[in-house]
Design an enzyme around this catalytic site. Structure first.
Site, PDB file in Angstrom:
ATOM      1  N   SER A   1     -11.013   0.186   3.597  1.00 12.05           N
ATOM      2  CA  SER A   1     -10.171  -0.373   4.656  1.00 12.05           C
ATOM      3  C   SER A   1      -9.432   0.745   5.383  1.00 12.05           C
ATOM      4  O   SER A   1      -8.712   1.526   4.762  1.00 12.05           O
ATOM      5  CB  SER A   1      -9.173  -1.367   4.071  1.00 12.05           C
ATOM      6  OG  SER A   1      -9.846  -2.490   3.536  1.00 12.05           O
TER       7      SER A   1
ATOM      8  N   GLU B   1      -4.336   3.079   6.651  1.00 13.48           N
ATOM      9  CA  GLU B   1      -4.333   2.894   5.195  1.00 13.48           C
ATOM     10  C   GLU B   1      -5.035   4.070   4.532  1.00 13.48           C
ATOM     11  O   GLU B   1      -4.637   4.535   3.463  1.00 13.48           O
ATOM     12  CB  GLU B   1      -5.018   1.583   4.798  1.00 13.48           C
ATOM     13  CG  GLU B   1      -5.034   1.339   3.299  1.00 13.48           C
ATOM     14  CD  GLU B   1      -5.491  -0.059   2.919  1.00 13.48           C
ATOM     15  OE1 GLU B   1      -6.053  -0.198   1.826  1.00 13.48           O
ATOM     16  OE2 GLU B   1      -5.302  -1.001   3.711  1.00 13.48           O
TER      17      GLU B   1
ATOM     18  N   ARG C   1       0.813  -1.222   0.000  1.00 13.46           N
ATOM     19  CA  ARG C   1       0.000   0.000   0.000  1.00 13.46           C
ATOM     20  C   ARG C   1       0.847   1.273   0.000  1.00 13.46           C
ATOM     21  O   ARG C   1       0.484   2.280   0.603  1.00 13.46           O
ATOM     22  CB  ARG C   1      -0.972   0.023   1.202  1.00 13.46           C
ATOM     23  CG  ARG C   1      -1.937  -1.146   1.242  1.00 13.46           C
ATOM     24  CD  ARG C   1      -2.914  -1.146   0.074  1.00 13.46           C
ATOM     25  NE  ARG C   1      -3.796  -2.296   0.159  1.00 13.46           N
ATOM     26  CZ  ARG C   1      -3.540  -3.479  -0.433  1.00 13.46           C
ATOM     27  NH1 ARG C   1      -2.430  -3.631  -1.137  1.00 13.46           N
ATOM     28  NH2 ARG C   1      -4.381  -4.479  -0.322  1.00 13.46           N
TER      29      ARG C   1
END
EC number: 1.3.1.98
Length: 298
Positions: free
Chosen positions: A216, A291, A167
């Site tokens: 998320s 995130e 990520r």
């Protein structure tokens, strides 16, 4: 004074309607370029001291209540095209959605891009954040990408230049992804559609898709630090399922999702996330990493 533009330049623009959480402040300036040349000319003429931030669908972002200084750039239809380059490669505009990319891949018999169907964002965001789901990531399919730097210069960056990790990429600060090439493998359209249907059904069953959410919230920690538990499991074990703060709530359906139940401020949402991080740290010793991107002034 800002450079003249061919597209749309809006001062003091509300950002809450443009992000999934439907909360947050305003952009000092919102720029929607008419085309690539318009974007380049604007950035070339813009005072280098002015910050620039790209905004896609706003699905993985908290815009803080104090708003975003500088210029927010939002790519429109001119950057949303997808076309086949060869039997297994697509060229995608930075503003193209994951749904469009995966559907175009299906129509052209290209398998391996189905996971993009499950990520509610645009190509620019996927490339920047190494978007991923269901065992696949952008780093697995990206050939290269066209990027307009803060200076207005257009460059092409190879996959390796982005130094992808989980990520995360090392895309230059202020750079805007305007196009990317994705390469996968040949497949049967019917089988590709079946996989897309499976992914859609899985998301529908497990995620609060019809809520004001940001996807998320926390990255899954390394297994060696979490005992193999994913972020949602750590949040659940810490007793945070359904936890509320102001108008924000930890989803009952999927504990790695935060929800705006109606009138939550971005401060509510971010503070709830920090409280979840605190409880997980006390419960399991794991330091969850955000995130969701948090931008602007508190």
């Amino acid at each position: 004074m800002l450079p003249s533009v061919a597209g749309k330049l809006t001062p003091d623009a509300p950002l809450a309607p443009l992000v999934w959480f439907k909360s947050g402040g305003r952009a000092e300036w919102l720029f929607e370029p008419r085309d690539l040349a318009d974007l380049q000319a604007f950035l070339q003429g813009l005072d280098p001291a002015v910050t620039v931030m790209a905004l896609g669908l706003g699905s993985n972002m908290i815009v803080r209540d104090g708003g975003v200084p500088g210029v927010v750039v939002r790519l429109g239809k001119a950057f949303a095209g997808v076309r086949r380059l060869d039997a297994v490669t697509l060229e995608c505009g930075g503003g193209a959605s994951g749904i469009l990319v995966s559907s175009t891949a299906r129509d052209n018999g290209i398998a391996g891009l189905e996971f993009l169907r499950s990520i509610p964002g645009t190509v620019g965001g996927f490339v920047r954040m190494n978007g991923g789901a269901y065992g696949s990531e952008v780093k697995d399919i990206l050939v290269d990408c066209d990027v307009v730097l803060r200076s207005g210069e257009l460059v092409t960056l190879q996959n390796a230049a982005l130094r992808y990790t989980y990520r995360h990429s090392e895309l230059p600060e202020g750079a805007i992804v305007v196009a990317a090439r994705f390469r996968a493998r040949a497949g049967e359209p019917s089988a590709i559609q079946a996989e897309m249907d499976r992914i859609s059904a899985s998301r529908e069953a497990s995620q609060p898709l019809r809520s004001k959410t940001g996807g998320s919230t926390f990255k899954n920690p390394p297994p060696e630090l979490s005992g193999g538990h994913k972020a949602w499991e750590l949040v659940d074990r810490a007793g945070c399922r359904g936890l509320t703060l102001g108008g924000a709530q930890v989803s009952e359906k999927h504990t790695n999702f935060l929800i705006n139940t109606g009138e939550a401020t971005s401060s509510d949402i971010e503070a709830l996330g920090e409280e979840v991080r605190r409880r997980v740290r006390e419960s399991s010793g794991v330091e969850l990493e955000w995130e969701i991107q948090r931008v602007g002034k508190k």
